[in-house]
Design an enzyme around this catalytic site. Structure first.
Site, short mmCIF file in Angstrom:
data_model
loop_
_atom_site.label_atom_id
_atom_site.label_comp_id
_atom_site.label_asym_id
_atom_site.label_seq_id
_atom_site.Cartn_x
_atom_site.Cartn_y
_atom_site.Cartn_z
CG ASP A 49 26.13 -7.47 -25.87
OD1 ASP A 49 24.92 -7.45 -25.54
OD2 ASP A 49 27.07 -7.31 -25.07
CG ASP A 51 24.18 -3.58 -21.43
OD1 ASP A 51 23.98 -2.51 -22.04
OD2 ASP A 51 23.31 -4.13 -20.73
CG ASP A 77 13.35 1.81 -6.16
OD1 ASP A 77 13.33 0.85 -5.37
OD2 ASP A 77 12.36 2.50 -6.42
CB THR A 156 20.72 -5.16 -26.28
OG1 THR A 156 20.74 -4.88 -24.88
CG2 THR A 156 19.68 -4.26 -26.95
CB ALA A 157 18.63 -8.38 -22.34
CE LYS A 201 21.75 -10.26 -26.03
NZ LYS A 201 23.06 -9.66 -25.68
CG ASP A 224 30.31 -8.04 -22.77
OD1 ASP A 224 30.37 -8.14 -21.53
OD2 ASP A 224 29.23 -7.92 -23.36
CG ASN A 227 25.30 -15.06 -20.02
OD1 ASN A 227 24.98 -16.14 -19.55
ND2 ASN A 227 25.80 -14.10 -19.26
#
Length: 294
Positions: A49, A51, A77, A156-157, A201, A224, A227
């Site tokens: 992963d 992040d 933003d 990763t997303a 994933k 980490d 999810n």
């Protein structure tokens, strides 16, 4: 305990579609990366992963900072992204609902941009804002697998294009990430399947393993986040890195190894024999690539 609300056949179908698309993109990009020839250990690999596992904080926030400096969107933003980043850094958790809500927020400005432009900007932003955010301990784990002749992918997303940049700069094999559809080099305004998050994933890892001839029982996964328990569960070895409370609990219950680089604590010692032997914020830019601001 990791199942999110609202799961159903349609969400599972989209997750599977996202996983298949990500695996296809990873295989296509792998041939473009400057990586060593086929390694000697062809059936084992490692999946990391990004992040808070490979990188401090959310890669998408660092990317957003760089884009804001280039006037792709307003400082207000960015303030919204900053608040999400604070929650992520303090809480150490991400939620599917939080990642999902990013679909209709902020970064829709990327839709209609070219892939080439986003790749060029991503390279610049990595050097400016991401290179010094890599956890040295996690990078050492990745290099351990490479030195053992195994391939290493990020999962990763984050949009697959940005994930591939991070992977290439770290000298890894490739990356699985969220795939935004593009035609003739321009993002169309649609995602291929869903964000690469949670179960998606796991689908991506399985799909890549099938394409690359990997034996998942000989593979290792690192994350980490609770999810990512689906992804961690499909590999023979799972390692919790900088784990959130939910993942730490599951890791202890299942006997998974734990490594925490945030404070120097080592919940479990990880050596080469033990790891190799057993052999939402992040989706925001992808959502931006897929959904135009209404």
């Amino acid at each position: 305990m990791w199942r999110s609300r609202g799961d159903g056949p349609e969400r599972e179908r989209l997750a599977e579609m996202a996983g298949e698309a990500s695996a296809d993109a990873a295989v296509a990009m792998e041939s473009q990366l400057d990586v060593p020839p086929a390694p000697p250990d062809l059936t084992a690999a490692a999946f990391f992963d990004v992040d808070n596992t490979m990188m401090m904080g959310a890669s998408i926030f660092h990317f957003a900072r760089g884009l804001a400096a280039r006037k792709y969107f307003t400082t207000s933003d960015l303030a919204g992204f900053a608040w999400q980043q604070i929650k992520f850094r303090v809480g150490g958790r991400e939620s599917h609902s939080g990642v999902q809500s990013s679909r209709e927020q902020a970064l829709s400005f990327v839709a209609g941009k070219t892939v080439a432009e986003m790749n060029q900007v991503g390279e610049e932003i990595y050097d400016e804002l991401m290179a010094d955010k890599i956890w040295s301990g996690t990078r050492a784990l990745a290099e351990m697998h490479l030195n053992a002749g195994q391939r290493v992918w990020l999962v990763t997303a984050t949009p697959v294009e940005l994930a591939a940049i991070i992977s290439r700069r770290l000298g890894l094999t490739g990356a699985l990430g969220t795939v935004a559809e593009h035609v003739d080099g321009v993002y169309t305004g649609r995602l291929v399947g869903d964000l690469l998050h949670g179960r998606a994933k796991a689908h991506a890892v399985r799909a890549l393993a099938a394409r690359e001839g990997l034996n998942l029982r000989r593979c290792t996964a690192y994350s980490d986040s609770s999810n990512d328990i689906p992804m961690l569960s499909v590999c023979g070895t799972a390692v919790a890195v900088n784990p959130d409370a939910g993942l730490r609990e599951v890791a202890r219950a299942r006997g998974w190894e734990i490594r925490d680089f945030r404070t120097g604590r080592k919940a479990a010692k990880i050596g080469v024999p033990s790891v190799l032997g057993a052999g939402a914020l992040a989706g925001a830019v992808a959502a931006g690539m897929a959904y135009r601001r209404r």
